[in-house]
Design an enzyme around this catalytic site. Structure first.
Site, PDB file in Angstrom:
ATOM      1  N   ASP A   1       0.934  -1.083  -0.224  1.00 26.40           N
ATOM      2  CA  ASP A   1       0.115   0.116   0.067  1.00 26.40           C
ATOM      3  C   ASP A   1       1.083   0.761   0.260  1.00 26.40           C
ATOM      4  O   ASP A   1       1.004   2.364   1.271  1.00 26.40           O
ATOM      5  CB  ASP A   1      -0.704   0.370   1.281  1.00 26.40           C
ATOM      6  CG  ASP A   1      -2.132  -0.589   0.672  1.00 26.40           C
ATOM      7  OD1 ASP A   1      -2.271  -1.422  -0.335  1.00 26.40           O
ATOM      8  OD2 ASP A   1      -3.572  -1.250   1.769  1.00 26.40           O
TER       9      ASP A   1
ATOM     10  N   TYR B   1      -1.827   5.955  -1.356  1.00 28.59           N
ATOM     11  CA  TYR B   1      -2.939   6.106  -1.321  1.00 28.59           C
ATOM     12  C   TYR B   1      -4.138   6.755  -2.479  1.00 28.59           C
ATOM     13  O   TYR B   1      -3.162   7.515  -3.153  1.00 28.59           O
ATOM     14  CB  TYR B   1      -3.703   6.160   0.011  1.00 28.59           C
ATOM     15  CG  TYR B   1      -2.889   5.430   0.818  1.00 28.59           C
ATOM     16  CD1 TYR B   1      -4.675   4.249   1.273  1.00 28.59           C
ATOM     17  CD2 TYR B   1      -2.237   4.687   1.470  1.00 28.59           C
ATOM     18  CE1 TYR B   1      -4.315   3.435   1.771  1.00 28.59           C
ATOM     19  CE2 TYR B   1      -1.645   3.658   2.514  1.00 28.59           C
ATOM     20  CZ  TYR B   1      -3.351   3.084   2.465  1.00 28.59           C
ATOM     21  OH  TYR B   1      -2.603   2.003   3.463  1.00 28.59           O
TER      22      TYR B   1
ATOM     23  N   HIS C   1      -8.596  -5.442   9.946  1.00 34.03           N
ATOM     24  CA  HIS C   1      -8.544  -7.078   9.046  1.00 34.03           C
ATOM     25  C   HIS C   1      -7.998  -8.266   9.429  1.00 34.03           C
ATOM     26  O   HIS C   1      -9.401  -9.109   8.242  1.00 34.03           O
ATOM     27  CB  HIS C   1      -7.449  -7.311   7.283  1.00 34.03           C
ATOM     28  CG  HIS C   1      -7.708  -5.266   6.689  1.00 34.03           C
ATOM     29  ND1 HIS C   1      -9.123  -5.406   6.022  1.00 34.03           N
ATOM     30  CD2 HIS C   1      -7.339  -4.613   7.393  1.00 34.03           C
ATOM     31  CE1 HIS C   1      -8.774  -4.214   5.218  1.00 34.03           C
ATOM     32  NE2 HIS C   1      -7.728  -2.937   5.474  1.00 34.03           N
TER      33      HIS C   1
ATOM     34  N   ASP D   1      -3.033  -3.979   8.089  1.00 31.07           N
ATOM     35  CA  ASP D   1      -3.652  -3.461   9.449  1.00 31.07           C
ATOM     36  C   ASP D   1      -2.621  -2.743   9.745  1.00 31.07           C
ATOM     37  O   ASP D   1      -1.558  -2.879   9.870  1.00 31.07           O
ATOM     38  CB  ASP D   1      -4.022  -4.792  10.223  1.00 31.07           C
ATOM     39  CG  ASP D   1      -5.084  -5.507   9.997  1.00 31.07           C
ATOM     40  OD1 ASP D   1      -5.702  -4.866   9.901  1.00 31.07           O
ATOM     41  OD2 ASP D   1      -4.978  -6.346  10.833  1.00 31.07           O
TER      42      ASP D   1
END
Length: 381
Positions: free
Chosen positions: A119, A122, A260, A287
């Site tokens: 990730d 974003y 999660h 997470d």
């Protein structure tokens, strides 16, 4: 030119041409082919020719083998690195503050490289290799001299919501030489082998219930074949490893008390391979917290480092106190310092405070003869 260098050369040209070809194809849908110039037609044919050449090269040059990179340890045989995940927000949500502390700890620890657990950008990855988010969330944020080292990155689910192939492109390495991102790969660092695994395609929901998200599955479909080959490659590479330490890095959780929680697909498909090959650590993001969880059924320790920017306060599930060594629902990162004989883990918050320390010592008689001693400080929450 070697096969891998040739592959990068071809891929770089594919990336450059793809924008032009996409524009031509869009034009084709809104006009007739008669409006195409000869140059336009040649561009399209050349593009697909390059795609075929790259695919052929991959099939011939890298069958059932993950790409490997060498990263030698220091002269004294030691190695140190930082791990951060879920960070790319143009400095917002304390990303810049976490980066600042990473710079300080990185200098103190004399780190050799940085690992990102995914990730990276974003909310929806990068739009292409020319997306300013790459500089605004990476190059312009992690500016400390100690962070001017190689970054090894995996993709997360948010990265797949954009142009996933952009993050894999050698074009980004020309923009910032620190950047290295592949779907799955291995870093050989003599005392430790690090296995980076593309975990997003394992998750069923992204395929069956994508909601309002669009995922870039180029290079992943057909999914069943992709996952089958990946699991075989990881298992084979782990079996072939003679390093004293084995660390697997993925974006998604296997054990987590966070939002999660457990990723069931990894528990059923990947975890048995990790256990069978006696890995030491599994490190992930996903997470938005910091965690250390042991396993009462194996010797694997699970580390979540997903606090690179936005965190989720108070979002924690119950977990057995026998296994849960740390849960911190704020921003931060972790460091690892290793020798052949020991590994020292530390978690830091956004202010640079130490949240948790843990050490593991290993006798050197053999890779499989594993005697451990523990030194840990548990952070209460």
């Amino acid at each position: 030119m070697g096969s891998y260098s040739l592959h990068l050369y071809i891929q770089a040209h594919i990336t450059t041409l793809s924008t032009r070809v996409n524009s031509l194809i869009f034009s084709a849908k809104n006009s007739n082919m008669a409006s195409f110039s000869t140059c336009d037609s040649k561009t399209i044919f050349f593009f697909f020719g390059l795609r075929a050449a790259c695919l052929s090269l991959c099939l011939v040059g890298s069958v059932a083998e993950l790409q490997r990179f060498e990263h030698p340890p220091k002269a004294d045989g030691s190695l140190s690195f930082l791990v951060v995940g879920d960070w790319g927000r143009r400095g917002l949500y304390n990303q810049s503050q976490v980066a600042f502390q990473m710079g300080l700890i990185g200098e103190k620890a004399d780190i050799d490289f940085v690992i990102s657990t995914g990730d990276n950008f974003y909310e929806d990855g990068l739009t292409g290799v020319d997306d300013p988010a790459f500089s605004e969330s990476f190059s312009n944020i992690y500016t400390a001299p100690s962070l001017n080292k190689q970054w090894y990155n995996v993709l997360g689910n948010h990265d797949y919501r954009g142009n996933a192939e952009a993050q894999l492109s050698p074009v980004l390495r020309k923009i910032d030489s620190r950047w290295l991102c592949l779907r799955s790969f291995i870093v050989n660092a003599e005392i430790v082998d690090l296995f980076f695994v593309d975990t997003t395609p394992f998750v069923d929901d992204y395929f069956t219930n994508p909601k309002n998200h669009t995922y870039d599955w180029r290079g992943v479909t057909p999914r069943e074949d992709y996952l089958s080959d990946l699991l075989k490659d990881v298992d084979s590479a782990l079996k072939d490893s003679s390093a004293k330490w084995k660390i697997v890095v993925g974006h998604h959780t296997i054990k987590s008390a966070g939002h999660h929680g457990v990723t069931k697909e990894l528990v059923t498909q990947l975890l048995p391979i990790l256990k069978a090959n006696n890995i030491d650590f599994y490190m992930n993001g996903h997470d938005h917290c910091l965690e250390h969880i042991s396993d009462t059924h194996s010797e694997i320790n699970f580390f979540t480092s997903g606090g690179g920017s936005k965190a989720w306060r108070g979002d924690v599930k119950w977990w057995s106190p026998e296994e849960l060594k740390l849960y911190y629902d704020g921003q931060g990162f972790m460091s690892i310092q290793m020798t052949k004989a020991s590994a020292d883990i530390a978690f830091y918050d956004v202010f640079g405070n130490v949240l948790h320390k843990w050490s593991l010592s290993k006798h050197l008689r053999s890779v499989t003869d594993r005697t451990f001693s523990y030194d840990q400080t548990i952070h209460s929450f």
